[in-house]
Design an enzyme around this catalytic site. Structure first.
Site, mmCIF file in Angstrom:
data_model
loop_
_atom_site.group_PDB
_atom_site.id
_atom_site.type_symbol
_atom_site.label_atom_id
_atom_site.label_comp_id
_atom_site.label_asym_id
_atom_site.label_seq_id
_atom_site.Cartn_x
_atom_site.Cartn_y
_atom_site.Cartn_z
ATOM 1 N N SER A 1 39.309 46.168 50.584
ATOM 2 C CA SER A 1 38.712 46.201 49.232
ATOM 3 C C SER A 1 38.080 44.849 48.897
ATOM 4 O O SER A 1 36.990 44.783 48.338
ATOM 5 C CB SER A 1 39.761 46.595 48.170
ATOM 6 O OG SER A 1 40.702 45.559 47.948
ATOM 7 N N TYR B 1 44.076 46.407 50.757
ATOM 8 C CA TYR B 1 43.705 45.267 49.904
ATOM 9 C C TYR B 1 42.624 44.418 50.597
ATOM 10 O O TYR B 1 41.609 44.057 49.985
ATOM 11 C CB TYR B 1 44.958 44.434 49.620
ATOM 12 C CG TYR B 1 44.727 43.276 48.673
ATOM 13 C CD1 TYR B 1 44.593 43.500 47.306
ATOM 14 C CD2 TYR B 1 44.651 41.965 49.139
ATOM 15 C CE1 TYR B 1 44.370 42.433 46.425
ATOM 16 C CE2 TYR B 1 44.443 40.904 48.269
ATOM 17 C CZ TYR B 1 44.306 41.143 46.909
ATOM 18 O OH TYR B 1 44.091 40.098 46.043
ATOM 19 N N ILE C 1 47.920 32.207 44.683
ATOM 20 C CA ILE C 1 47.980 31.532 43.390
ATOM 21 C C ILE C 1 49.205 32.016 42.610
ATOM 22 O O ILE C 1 49.574 33.197 42.700
ATOM 23 C CB ILE C 1 46.692 31.846 42.560
ATOM 24 C CG1 ILE C 1 45.422 31.706 43.427
ATOM 25 C CG2 ILE C 1 46.618 30.943 41.327
ATOM 26 C CD1 ILE C 1 45.130 30.344 43.999
ATOM 27 N N VAL D 1 39.421 50.273 34.664
ATOM 28 C CA VAL D 1 38.198 49.979 35.435
ATOM 29 C C VAL D 1 37.822 51.103 36.400
ATOM 30 O O VAL D 1 36.703 51.132 36.905
ATOM 31 C CB VAL D 1 38.280 48.623 36.194
ATOM 32 C CG1 VAL D 1 38.344 47.456 35.225
ATOM 33 C CG2 VAL D 1 39.422 48.607 37.201
ATOM 34 N N SER E 1 39.048 37.572 47.416
ATOM 35 C CA SER E 1 40.307 36.980 47.899
ATOM 36 C C SER E 1 40.063 36.434 49.302
ATOM 37 O O SER E 1 39.156 36.895 50.000
ATOM 38 C CB SER E 1 41.393 38.060 47.966
ATOM 39 O OG SER E 1 42.515 37.584 48.690
HETATM 40 P P1 NAP Z 1 47.638 40.037 37.640
HETATM 41 O O1 NAP Z 1 48.300 38.952 36.877
HETATM 42 O O2 NAP Z 1 48.422 41.212 38.030
HETATM 43 O O3 NAP Z 1 46.332 40.505 36.833
HETATM 44 C C1 NAP Z 1 45.642 41.692 37.151
HETATM 45 C C2 NAP Z 1 45.353 42.436 35.875
HETATM 46 O O4 NAP Z 1 44.527 43.592 36.175
HETATM 47 C C3 NAP Z 1 46.624 42.981 35.199
HETATM 48 O O5 NAP Z 1 46.608 42.708 33.816
HETATM 49 C C4 NAP Z 1 46.540 44.468 35.476
HETATM 50 O O6 NAP Z 1 47.190 45.292 34.524
HETATM 51 C C5 NAP Z 1 45.039 44.681 35.427
HETATM 52 N N1 NAP Z 1 44.659 46.001 35.976
HETATM 53 C C6 NAP Z 1 45.198 46.629 37.039
HETATM 54 N N2 NAP Z 1 44.619 47.831 37.196
HETATM 55 C C7 NAP Z 1 43.691 47.960 36.210
HETATM 56 C C8 NAP Z 1 42.779 48.967 35.839
HETATM 57 N N3 NAP Z 1 42.691 50.139 36.493
HETATM 58 N N4 NAP Z 1 41.972 48.763 34.773
HETATM 59 C C9 NAP Z 1 42.046 47.602 34.074
HETATM 60 N N5 NAP Z 1 42.902 46.602 34.374
HETATM 61 C C10 NAP Z 1 43.716 46.782 35.436
HETATM 62 O O7 NAP Z 1 47.076 39.429 39.012
HETATM 63 P P2 NAP Z 1 46.107 38.196 39.294
HETATM 64 O O8 NAP Z 1 46.733 37.429 40.370
HETATM 65 O O9 NAP Z 1 45.687 37.543 38.051
HETATM 66 O O10 NAP Z 1 44.876 38.970 39.934
HETATM 67 C C11 NAP Z 1 43.573 38.924 39.370
HETATM 68 C C12 NAP Z 1 42.582 39.188 40.497
HETATM 69 O O11 NAP Z 1 42.676 38.119 41.443
HETATM 70 C C13 NAP Z 1 42.855 40.456 41.281
HETATM 71 O O12 NAP Z 1 41.624 41.074 41.612
HETATM 72 C C14 NAP Z 1 43.534 39.952 42.523
HETATM 73 O O13 NAP Z 1 43.365 40.837 43.606
HETATM 74 C C15 NAP Z 1 42.817 38.654 42.741
HETATM 75 N N6 NAP Z 1 43.492 37.652 43.564
HETATM 76 C C16 NAP Z 1 44.699 37.146 43.199
HETATM 77 C C17 NAP Z 1 45.288 36.187 44.011
HETATM 78 C C18 NAP Z 1 46.617 35.562 43.694
HETATM 79 O O14 NAP Z 1 47.160 34.856 44.566
HETATM 80 N N7 NAP Z 1 47.177 35.762 42.529
HETATM 81 C C19 NAP Z 1 44.643 35.774 45.181
HETATM 82 C C20 NAP Z 1 43.420 36.309 45.512
HETATM 83 C C21 NAP Z 1 42.838 37.246 44.683
HETATM 84 P P3 NAP Z 1 48.748 45.837 34.751
HETATM 85 O O15 NAP Z 1 49.322 45.055 35.856
HETATM 86 O O16 NAP Z 1 49.370 45.631 33.414
HETATM 87 O O17 NAP Z 1 48.645 47.270 35.136
#
Ligand code: NAP
Length: 267
Positions: free
Chosen positions: A175, A172, A205, A64, A159
Site C-alpha cells: 500500500s 502495508y 516514529i 477515507v 512509509s
Molecule cells: P495513528 O496515530 O494511528 O493515526 C492514524 C489515524 O488514521 C487514526 O486517527 C485513525 O483512526 C485514522 N484512520 C484509520 N482509518 C481511517 C479511515 N478509514 N478514515 C479516516 N481515518 C482513519 O498512526 P500514525 O503513526 O500517526 O500514522 C499516520 C500515517 O503515517 C499512516 O498513514 C501511517 O501508515 C504512516 N506512517 C506511520 C509511521 C510510524 O512509525 N508511526 C511510519 C511510517 C508511516 P482510528 O485509529 O481511531 O480508527
C-alpha cells in the site's frame, strides 16, 4: 509572520499521531486547519486541545474509504474557509484490525502474518484505507484546487515500508509503495498547473501505530538494528517535514518522497 499565514489545510487522520502533530505545527505557523478522522469522540477532544493554540481548527468526521464521506468533508471545508491550500493524507492503518490507541495483537506464530496466511479480505482492507483512501483524497484535493484556482500543496504519508520489505506486513508495504507511485504519477499530471504533490516516508516514529513494537524487546531490537541513529523518531520531526512541503520553502519540489528515518537506507 508564520510560514502558513492565511493558508487553509485539511488533514486526514488529523486526530492522532503524525496527523495531529502536523495540525499543531501548521496552526503554530498561522494556518487554519481541518482535522478529519473516523472517530468523532476522539475528534472533538483533539479539536478542543488544538483550539487552545489560538488558531482556527475544526474537526470533521471522515471515512477515507468512502468517496461520499470524503467529498462532504472537502465541501464543508471550502464552505467554511472559501479556500484550500494544503491537503495532507495521513489517515492509515498498519494492519486490517488496527485501531489507534489499542495494542495491536499480532499472531504468536511469526508466520501467522506472512502473505501466504493472510486473508484476501484483510489484504483488501489495508489497500482500501492506505492506498484507495489516499487516491480519493488526492482526486478531491486536485479538483478543489483547480476549481478554486489555487496553486496548492498535496502531501501524502507513505512509509519506509514502501521501499523496504517488512516480513509480516506485505499488505502495508505494498500500500505504501503504491502511495509513492501515486505521488509521482499525480505530480506528473498536475505540477504543470502549479499544484505540487509530494510524500513523506517516515521510519519508525513514536505514535500509537508503533506502540506494540515499542512495548516488546524484540520489536525495539528490530527497529534499532535498522536505524543508524538508534532511536525512534518523534512526531514533531515528521510535522517539520510536512511544514517544509506545505510552505513556499519547497516551491521546486514535486513528485518527491522525503524519508525522515534516522539514517536508514531505503534505496
Ligand atoms: P495513528 O496515530 O494511528 O493515526 C492514524 C489515524 O488514521 C487514526 O486517527 C485513525 O483512526 C485514522 N484512520 C484509520 N482509518 C481511517 C479511515 N478509514 N478514515 C479516516 N481515518 C482513519 O498512526 P500514525 O503513526 O500517526 O500514522 C499516520 C500515517 O503515517 C499512516 O498513514 C501511517 O501508515 C504512516 N506512517 C506511520 C509511521 C510510524 O512509525 N508511526 C511510519 C511510517 C508511516 P482510528 O485509529 O481511531 O480508527
Amino acid at each position: 509572520m508564520g510560514k502558513l499565514d492565511d493558508k487553509v489545510a485539511l488533514i486526514t487522520g488529523g486526530v492522532s499521531g503524525l496527523g495531529r502533530s502536523t495540525a499543531r505545527r501548521f496552526i503554530e505557523e498561522g494556518a487554519s486547519v481541518v482535522i478529519a478522522d473516523i472517530d468523532s469522540q476522539k475528534g472533538k477532544s483533539a479539536e478542543e486541545e488544538l483550539s487552545t493554540l489560538g488558531g482556527d481548527v475544526v474537526f470533521l468526521e471522515i471515512d477515507v474509504t468512502d468517496e461520499a464521506s470524503q467529498a462532504r468533508v472537502f465541501q464543508e471545508t471550502i464552505e467554511r474557509f472559501a479556500k484550500l491550500d494544503v491537503v495532507l493524507a495521513a489517515a492509515g492503518i498498519s494492519s486490517a484490525s488496527y485501531v489507534s490507541g489499542q495494542i495491536n495483537e499480532r499472531s504468536e506464530d511469526p508466520e501467522g502474518n506472512f502473505l501466504f496466511n493472510k486473508s484476501v479480505d484483510d489484504w483488501r482492507r489495508v489497500l482500501e484505507v492506505n492506498l484507495t483512501g489516499v487516491m480519493i483524497t488526492n482526486q478531491l484535493a486536485v479538483k478543489s484546487m483547480i476549481e478554486l484556482d489555487i496553486k496548492g500543496s498535496i502531501i501524502n504519508i507513505a512509509s519506509i515500508a514502501g521501499r523496504r520489505p517488512l516480513p509480516g506486513a506485505t499488505d502495508y508495504c505494498v500500500s505504501k509503495s503504491g502511495v509513492i507511485m501515486l505521488t509521482q504519477s499525480l505530480s506528473a499530471e498536475v505540477c504543470g498547473r502549479g499544484i505540487r504533490v509530494n510524500a513523506i516516508g517516515p521510519g519508525f516514529i513514536e505514535t500509537p501505530m508503533t506502540a506494540s513494537i515499542r512495548q516488546s524487546e524484540e520489536g525495539v531490537d528490530m527497529v534499532m538494528s535498522m536505524t543508524p541513529m538508534a532511536r525512534f523518531g518523534v512526531p514533531e520531526e515528521i510535522a517539520n517535514t510536512a511544514l517544509f512541503l506545505a510552505s513556499e520553502e519547497s516551491s521546486y519540489f514535486s513528485g518527491q518522497t522525503l524519508f525522515p528515518n534516522g539514517g536508514m537506507y531505503v534505496g
